[in-house]
Every structure is written in structure tokens, then in C-alpha cells.
Design an enzyme around this catalytic site. Structure first.
Site, short mmCIF file in Angstrom:
data_model
loop_
_atom_site.label_atom_id
_atom_site.label_comp_id
_atom_site.label_asym_id
_atom_site.label_seq_id
_atom_site.Cartn_x
_atom_site.Cartn_y
_atom_site.Cartn_z
N GLY A 280 -132.51 17.61 54.12
CA GLY A 280 -134.06 16.45 53.06
C GLY A 280 -133.42 15.12 52.39
N ASP A 281 -132.22 14.34 52.90
CA ASP A 281 -132.21 13.88 52.35
C ASP A 281 -130.26 12.70 53.32
OD1 ASP A 281 -131.45 11.58 49.87
OD2 ASP A 281 -132.63 12.54 48.64
N ASP A 282 -130.15 12.17 52.23
CA ASP A 282 -128.47 11.40 52.16
C ASP A 282 -127.68 12.42 53.04
OD1 ASP A 282 -129.32 8.93 52.06
OD2 ASP A 282 -128.79 9.35 49.79
#
Length: 490
Positions: A280-282
Site C-alpha cells: 500500500g505504499d512504496d
């Protein structure tokens, strides 16, 4: 008939062979029936065994290899893998036993198949944590069971909230020779509760990572799955000689904030290879401290190789550098990477106040598949630890190379915007062909940038770059353009 000749025995079976042949010829039907009956009985016996209890029986678990001179099993310390019993003390007792054998090569702790609910626990030096196939370490979700730790010195305070931060589920400090591996067993942070509390602003402290090792060296994480961390999944902090290989990292691609996959932070000599990451991010973010605190701590991330990975980030980027990079990032190679269904492909992000540097970064053989923005360099990522950052601390960005960049379904292949105080220097694009899905002008966007294009590059690059042919001969000098139309926010 038996004859003797020269003191040797010879057995004549001609008569017996003729009798056997006659018997077989006369009873073919009977023998066929017997064979069919026997085969049927064996088949029915195997089927009954396989489907006993209403389902296929799993094959017996593979025995764990012996990777240390001494081996323990978690069940020997009272562990119960039913998904309900809390195993924190079992892990703690097991680690104490491993620590007692440090001068004899350490020990291996086997986690057998089962669901092993636990609160946070620490590892020790000369330890191998081995997760069997079907083994799952489950994090307790009640924050009362999670200890608070001092803020990271290069961040000034907890990354999300001022003050202490929650410690990771699996933690270690000042360790040497630590291995976390297995037959693709998993470590599950059960982060859903944490994500909800974070969105509702119910937390007073920064959320915990799943696995965090600090000030340690000779670390291997291999052949396991990391799932649903409350915050970053694997966070090596100021570590040396770190290998991450054949690791799968999964979290929801939306609604799971800040669930970065792997975040090497002020680390040296790092290898990340053969991994699949969808979070859900990098997916991977290289860091080295935040603003004045990272400048004061002064520890770079350097000598990092990322290769043969497939990553996905619907809300952020596949491979990032920064934005916390105040200690510097240098000598990074990213090669043989596929980035799919992502908001951004590779991204460098920084801002005034970060200071530090980003130098000697090489991207090779990168494939974008349905990525909104392929290459992004952003120097106005204005998120700060506090208002005490130095307004004259300008990061230095120089020596960035992109070679053999391919893809399809990319809206903007390049958006590289420096500024008058943070120019992008010595950037190279070579052998690039990216199929685009966005037909407006300025899909290759640049400003305050200096460098070159070598050979064939599609789509047409911006005018800020010198153009060379495949033989290294200058074809066209750059036009000094410091702003371009920006078609949308990326």
C-alpha cells in the site's frame, strides 16, 4: 535336471520354463482378472487414505534443514500453534536458549506448521529463525502488548507522532549473523486494526514495523512471506551486509497506509533480489534520515543492489529514493525490474531542508506495465520532521542513469523537475522505448535539469538535454528550458 561338469554345478530350467509358459497361455483371463482386482484394491486403499476426514491429506512436512550446530523447536519452549494461545514467552525463552550458545555457533529455532500468535520479541546474534511450510507467526493486535521505544535518532521523533514509537513485532539491536528464512512460512502483522486506528487518528505513537533490525550486520532474510504490516514491513536501520532474497511481501494496494515493503535506512552493502512485492505504499524505499536530524546523524545508504524483482504500488512508487535521505544515498544499482499497475515506476523525492546527496544511481533494464508515471524526480516533497529544518540545506542530485527502459500503458514516461536551488545534474537516458497512453504534449517533462540522451529514446525527450547518437557523437545541444507544462498531478 542338474548336471555336474568339471566340478561345477549347472541348473537346467528348460522343463520348468515350458510348464510356466503353458500355464500362462491357459490362464490368461484368470491372471488378467487377478491383476485388475489387485490394482483396484491398491487404488481404493490410497483413495481412502487421501480423502480421509473429507479432504486430501497433506504430504508430510519437509524436515527443516540443519543450518546451525544446535537446533531447537518452538514447541519445546511451550509454543502452541493453534492461533489462539499467546506464544510471546515461548519465543522469549527460545531466544534466551539460542543466546546461551553464541560462543558455540549459535542455534536454529524451528517454527513448525501452525498459527503462532505472539506479541513482539527480540532476536539474538548467531540465530536462524526457520519458518516451516505452513508456519505463520501472527502479531497480537492489542497495542497494549506492544512496547514503546525511543525515536530513531536520525528522525528526531516518531515518524508519524511525536514521542516514543511502537517497537516492531520482530526486533533486534547490535546483532551479528542473523538469518530469517524457511520454506516460505509467513509473518503476518494483522495490520488492519492499526490502519483503521491510524485513519481515525486514534493512535498517540508511530505504528510499528513488522521486522526491524538496528545497528546490526550480516543479516539474511530469505524464502519467507511478510504480510499486512501495521507500518513498514522490513526496516533495516544502520545495518551492514544485508541480503533479502526470494521474499514475498503483500498488503492491500489501497487502504493500508505506509505499508512499504523494504526500507533500507542508513544501510551499507545491501542486496535485494528475486522478490515479489505488492503493498500500500512504496515497494522499496531507500532512506537515510530526516532533515536536520538525519544531517546530524550523518549515516548514508550506499552500495545497494536491487535486481530481479517484480513490484506493484497503486498509491506510490515501485522503487523510491527518499524522501528521508538527509544522510545521503550513493552507489545504487536497480536492474531487471518489472513494475506493474502502479502510480509511479521509479521515483526520487526530496526537498529543501533535507540536505544530503543522491549520487551515482543506475537504473538498467526496467519495464513499466500500466504505470501512470514511469520516472519521477521531485524536489518539493515538503514534509518535515518539525519547523526547525535548515532552509539552506539543499540536497545535491547528480549522476543518475537510465538505460534500457521499456514499457506499455504509461501516461507520462518522465517527469524530472529540479529547481533553481536543487538542480538535477548529469542525468543520462539511453535506449528507452515506452508505449504511452496519454496523447497530450509534454509527456517527457523536464526542468532545471542537465544531462544527455544517447541513441534511440522514445517518446521524444525534452529540450533540456544534449542529444548524442549511438556512437557517442554530439547531435544537438540542449536548450536551457526551466519549466514545462504539467498536464496533471503525479
Amino acid at each position: 535336471m542338474v548336471e555336474t561338469s568339471g566340478g561345477r554345478w549347472r541348473l537346467h530350467l528348460h522343463g520348468q520354463r515350458r510348464s510356466a509358459a503353458a500355464f500362462l497361455a491357459a490362464n490368461k483371463t484368470l491372471l488378467a482378472a487377478v491383476w485388475v482386482a489387485g490394482f483396484t484394491l491398491v487404488f481404493l486403499w490410497q483413495s481412502a487414505s487421501m480423502f480421509a476426514g473429507g479432504g486430501l491429506l497433506a504430504p508430510p512436512p519437509r524436515p527443516a534443514p540443519r543450518l546451525r550446530p544446535n537446533v531447537y523447536n518452538l514447541t519445546g519452549f511451550g509454543g502452541v500453534g493453534d492461533g489462539r494461545a499467546v506464544n510471546t514467552r515461548a519465543f522469549e525463552r527460545a531466544v534466551e536458549a539460542v543466546a546461551a550458545l553464541a560462543d558455540r555457533g549459535g542455534a536454529q529455532l524451528n517454527v513448525p506448521p501452525g498459527r503462532w500468535l505472539t506479541g513482539p520479541f527480540n532476536l539474538t546474534s548467531h540465530m536462524t529463525l526457520f519458518l516451516a511450510e505452513g508456519a505463520e507467526i501472527l502479531a497480537i493486535t492489542d497495542e497494549k502488548n506492544w512496547p514503546l521505544m525511543p525515536a530513531l535518532p536520525s528522525y528526531g521523533y516518531g515518524r508519524e507522532r511525536k514521542g516514543p514509537r511502537f517497537g516492531s513485532l520482530i526486533h533486534g539491536q547490535n546483532l551479528k549473523d542473523v538469518v530469517i528464512t524457511g520454506y516460505n512460512g509467513s509473518i503476518n502483522g494483522q495490520g488492519e486494526v492499526w490502519w483503521l486506528r491510524h485513519r481515525r487518528r486514534m493512535l498517540k505513537n508511530t505504528r510499528p514495523p513488522l521486522v526491524q533490525l538496528m545497528w546490526s550486520k550480516d543479516i539474511i532474510v530469505a524464502n519467507i512471506t511478510l504480510l499486512n504490516s501495521p507500518f513498514w514491513h522490513f526496516h533495516p536501520y544502520d545495518c551492514t551486509n544485508v541480503t533479502v532474497s526470494n521474499v514475498t511481501i503483500l498488503a492491500p494496494i489501497s487502504g493500508a497506509p505506509n505499508t512499504d515493503g523494504i526500507d533500507p535506512d542508513s544501510c551499507q552493502d545491501v542486496l535485494i533480489e528475486n522478490c515479489y512485492i505488492s503493498v500500500g505504499d512504496d515497494a522499496i524505499a531507500i532512506k537515510s534520515g530526516w532533515d536536520q536530524y538525519g544531517i546530524a546523524y550523518g549515516q548514508s545508504s550506499s552500495n545497494i543492489l536491487i535486481r530481479n524483482v517484480t513490484v506493484r504500488s497503486l498509491v506510490s512508487a515501485g522503487i523510491s529514493i527518499g524522501s528521508e535521505m538527509s544522510g545521503g544515498v550513493a552507489n545504487v544499482t536497480v536492474e531487471n525490474v518489472r513494475i506493474w499497475d502502479s502510480r509511479r515506476g521509479v521515483r526520487i523525492k526530496t526537498a529543501i531542508g533535507r540536505g544530503g546527496y543522491i549520487r551515482n544511481i543506475s537504473y538498467r533494464n526496467i519495464t513499466f506495465d500500466n504505470v501512470r508515471a514511469g520516472i519521477v524526480i521531485k524536489v518539493d516533497y515538503n514534509e518535515h520532521a518539525d519547523d526547525g529544518y535548515d532552509r539552506n540545506a539543499f540536497p545535491d542530485i547528480t549522476g543518475i542513469s537510465f538505460k534500457d527502459i521499456h514499457g506499455q500503458g504509461v501516461r507520462v514516461p518522465v517527469r524530472a523537475h529540479g529547481s533553481n536551488t536543487i538542480p538535477i545534474k548529469d542525468i543520462t537516458f539511453q535506449r528507452m522505448s515506452v508505449g504511452i497512453s496519454y496523447k497530450k504534449k509534454h509527456i517527457f517533462q523536464c526542468s532545471y535539469i542537465e544531462g544527455r540522451v544517447i541513441g534511440s529514446v522514445f517518446p521524444k525527450p525534452c529540450e533540456n538535454l544534449d542529444v548524442y547518437n549511438e556512437h557517442g557523437q554530439l547531435v544537438k545541444r540542449a536548450a536551457m528550458l526551466n519549466s514545462t507544462e504539467v498536464d496533471y498531478d503525479i
